[in-house]
Design a protein around this motif. Structure first.
Motif, PDB file in Angstrom:
ATOM      1  N   LEU A 123       0.826  -1.179   0.060  1.00  0.00           N
ATOM      2  CA  LEU A 123      -0.071   0.086  -0.143  1.00  0.00           C
ATOM      3  C   LEU A 123       0.631   1.268   0.155  1.00  0.00           C
ATOM      4  N   VAL A 124       1.851   1.363   0.935  1.00  0.00           N
ATOM      5  CA  VAL A 124       2.793   2.427   0.928  1.00  0.00           C
ATOM      6  C   VAL A 124       3.440   2.451  -0.583  1.00  0.00           C
ATOM      7  N   TYR A 125       4.023   1.502  -1.020  1.00  0.00           N
ATOM      8  CA  TYR A 125       4.743   1.485  -2.268  1.00  0.00           C
ATOM      9  C   TYR A 125       3.740   2.119  -3.330  1.00  0.00           C
ATOM     10  N   MET A 126       2.627   1.718  -3.460  1.00  0.00           N
ATOM     11  CA  MET A 126       1.556   1.875  -4.242  1.00  0.00           C
ATOM     12  C   MET A 126       1.395   3.376  -4.203  1.00  0.00           C
ATOM     13  N   LYS A 127       1.213   4.110  -3.295  1.00  0.00           N
ATOM     14  CA  LYS A 127       0.954   5.523  -2.965  1.00  0.00           C
ATOM     15  C   LYS A 127       2.026   6.145  -3.610  1.00  0.00           C
TER      16      LYS A 127
ATOM     17  N   PHE B 206      -4.232  -0.435 -10.099  1.00  0.00           N
ATOM     18  CA  PHE B 206      -3.003  -0.842  -9.149  1.00  0.00           C
ATOM     19  C   PHE B 206      -3.519  -1.835  -8.327  1.00  0.00           C
ATOM     20  N   THR B 207      -3.040  -3.059  -8.575  1.00  0.00           N
ATOM     21  CA  THR B 207      -3.266  -4.035  -7.548  1.00  0.00           C
ATOM     22  C   THR B 207      -2.186  -5.237  -7.330  1.00  0.00           C
TER      23      THR B 207
ATOM     24  N   VAL C  75      -1.588  -2.410 -13.160  1.00  0.00           N
ATOM     25  CA  VAL C  75      -0.146  -2.360 -12.807  1.00  0.00           C
ATOM     26  C   VAL C  75      -0.101  -3.270 -11.492  1.00  0.00           C
ATOM     27  N   GLY C  76       0.802  -4.447 -11.442  1.00  0.00           N
ATOM     28  CA  GLY C  76       0.965  -5.433 -10.420  1.00  0.00           C
ATOM     29  C   GLY C  76       2.076  -4.672  -9.484  1.00  0.00           C
TER      30      GLY C  76
ATOM     31  N   SER D 215      -3.824  -3.675 -20.806  1.00  0.00           N
ATOM     32  CA  SER D 215      -2.362  -4.145 -20.830  1.00  0.00           C
ATOM     33  C   SER D 215      -2.004  -4.396 -19.348  1.00  0.00           C
ATOM     34  N   TYR D 216      -0.806  -5.146 -19.301  1.00  0.00           N
ATOM     35  CA  TYR D 216      -0.385  -5.097 -17.672  1.00  0.00           C
ATOM     36  C   TYR D 216       1.219  -4.941 -17.737  1.00  0.00           C
ATOM     37  N   VAL D 217       1.719  -4.372 -16.702  1.00  0.00           N
ATOM     38  CA  VAL D 217       2.928  -3.637 -16.533  1.00  0.00           C
ATOM     39  C   VAL D 217       3.090  -4.121 -14.914  1.00  0.00           C
ATOM     40  N   ARG D 218       4.173  -4.667 -14.737  1.00  0.00           N
ATOM     41  CA  ARG D 218       4.771  -4.815 -13.309  1.00  0.00           C
ATOM     42  C   ARG D 218       5.210  -3.387 -12.881  1.00  0.00           C
ATOM     43  N   GLY D 219       4.636  -3.119 -11.638  1.00  0.00           N
ATOM     44  CA  GLY D 219       5.057  -1.702 -11.010  1.00  0.00           C
ATOM     45  C   GLY D 219       6.217  -1.601 -10.257  1.00  0.00           C
TER      46      GLY D 219
END
Length: 332
Positions: free
Chosen positions: A70-74, A158-159, A187-188, A263-267
């Motif tokens: 969660l912190v990284y996603m934010k 984002f998930t 975004v993974g 589309s998919y991309v690793r975040g």
């Protein structure tokens, strides 16, 4: 006719006056804010954040420290918004269970930059209205929300790909007729290593970890009630062997993206995410007025400065340098 000719001859011999008059006309024209119609791409995004409890798993690195997904996603979302050019519109949404909540309709990023960043910074897992995470079933909800906007928007979801409870024959949403995902980006967020999901209380204090039973299949419930599909067990894991090991389900997200034409991309890298967003088609293309007042004002300023330059600046500069050189020779 004679007066016009005399005025023309006067301005031809008085170039400084002609340039000042032109500068005045340009400034007057700029005051009317003229525009010309041009076709341009309009970029509008709906950033959707997973705030389910699996996003509390601390398997990411940020600033040399272990942090939760969660912190990284934010942090990723804040940097994505900071990279957007003026004129881009952004909406921030959160999802849990099978529904999403849009904080607001897309807003112009530069005029509302502080508010957008504040919204992202204050996202919290305690905002969730459901303990489950039904990513697949949330996609139609996202499409319905976008249709309620006054203008189209592209989705960036984002998930970590964690379906809770796990999918089975009774709770797998049929997306064969779903057409809203074309052009979306998933975004993974998360790592490949299994990490226990912390169970937190209302004060955000750790009270245990989610158990394996929390993600068990419940086909009996699924047959009885669609609204009760796989209710998460509220038990806490008693030991390390009982803890559910969560990780980024990248293969599932790739399959899901292909199924809905997203589309998919690793975040794990900002530039990778921005490149994937840049590859998305614009939300729409429309004819808009391109303002000319700043161009006219700049031309007026340039004309004004030119009016006070010597008529032959190069010759004048050469003469000045030659005169200074002669004075030095005489002095020496």
């Amino acid at each position: 006719m004679r007066l016009t000719r005399r005025l023309f001859n006067y301005l031809r011999h008085r170039l400084d006056v002609a340039l000042l008059a032109l500068a005045l006309l340009l400034l007057i024209a700029a005051l009317f804010k003229p525009t010309v119609p041009v076709k341009r791409d309009i970029y509008s995004y709906m950033l959707v954040a997973d705030i389910s409890q699996s996003m509390n798993a601390p398997d990411m690195r940020l600033g040399g420290k272990d942090v939760s997904r969660l912190v990284y996603m934010k942090d990723m979302m804040r940097r994505v918004v900071a990279s957007m050019p003026c004129g881009t519109s952004v909406s921030v949404s959160v999802f849990a269970g099978v529904t999403i909540a849009a904080m607001y309709q897309p807003l112009e990023v530069c005029a509302n930059y502080a508010n957008i960043q504040d919204t992202i910074s204050n996202m919290d897992w305690r905002m969730a209205w459901s303990g489950n995470s039904r990513i697949r079933s949330t996609l139609p909800s996202i499409a319905r929300t976008i249709r309620s906007f006054p203008a189209p928007a592209q989705v960036v979801l984002f998930t970590d790909g964690e379906e809770a409870p796990r999918l089975h024959a009774f709770n797998t949403e049929n997306l064969e007729s779903f057409q809203g995902g074309a052009g979306w980006l998933i975004v993974g967020i998360g790592s490949d290593k299994g990490t226990p999901i912390p169970k937190l209380d209302e004060q955000n204090q750790l009270i245990g970890f989610w158990s394996n039973e929390s993600f068990a299949l419940q086909p009996g419930i699924a047959q009885i009630s669609e609204s009760n599909i796989g209710t998460r067990d509220d038990n806490v894991a008693l030991g390390e062997t009982d803890r559910y090991q969560s990780k980024l389900d990248e293969e599932y997200l790739k399959t899901l993206s292909a199924e809905v034409e997203a589309s998919y991309v690793r975040g794990d890298n900002l530039q990778t995410v921005l490149a994937a967003m840049k590859a998305q088609k614009p939300a729409r293309r429309e004819t808009a007025g391109f303002e000319l007042r700043w161009i006219l004002a700049a031309l007026a300023a340039l004309t004004f400065v030119t009016a006070f330059l010597p008529r032959h600046p190069v010759q004048t500069l050469r003469a000045a340098l030659a005169s200074r050189l002669r004075r030095r020779v005489v002095t020496s």
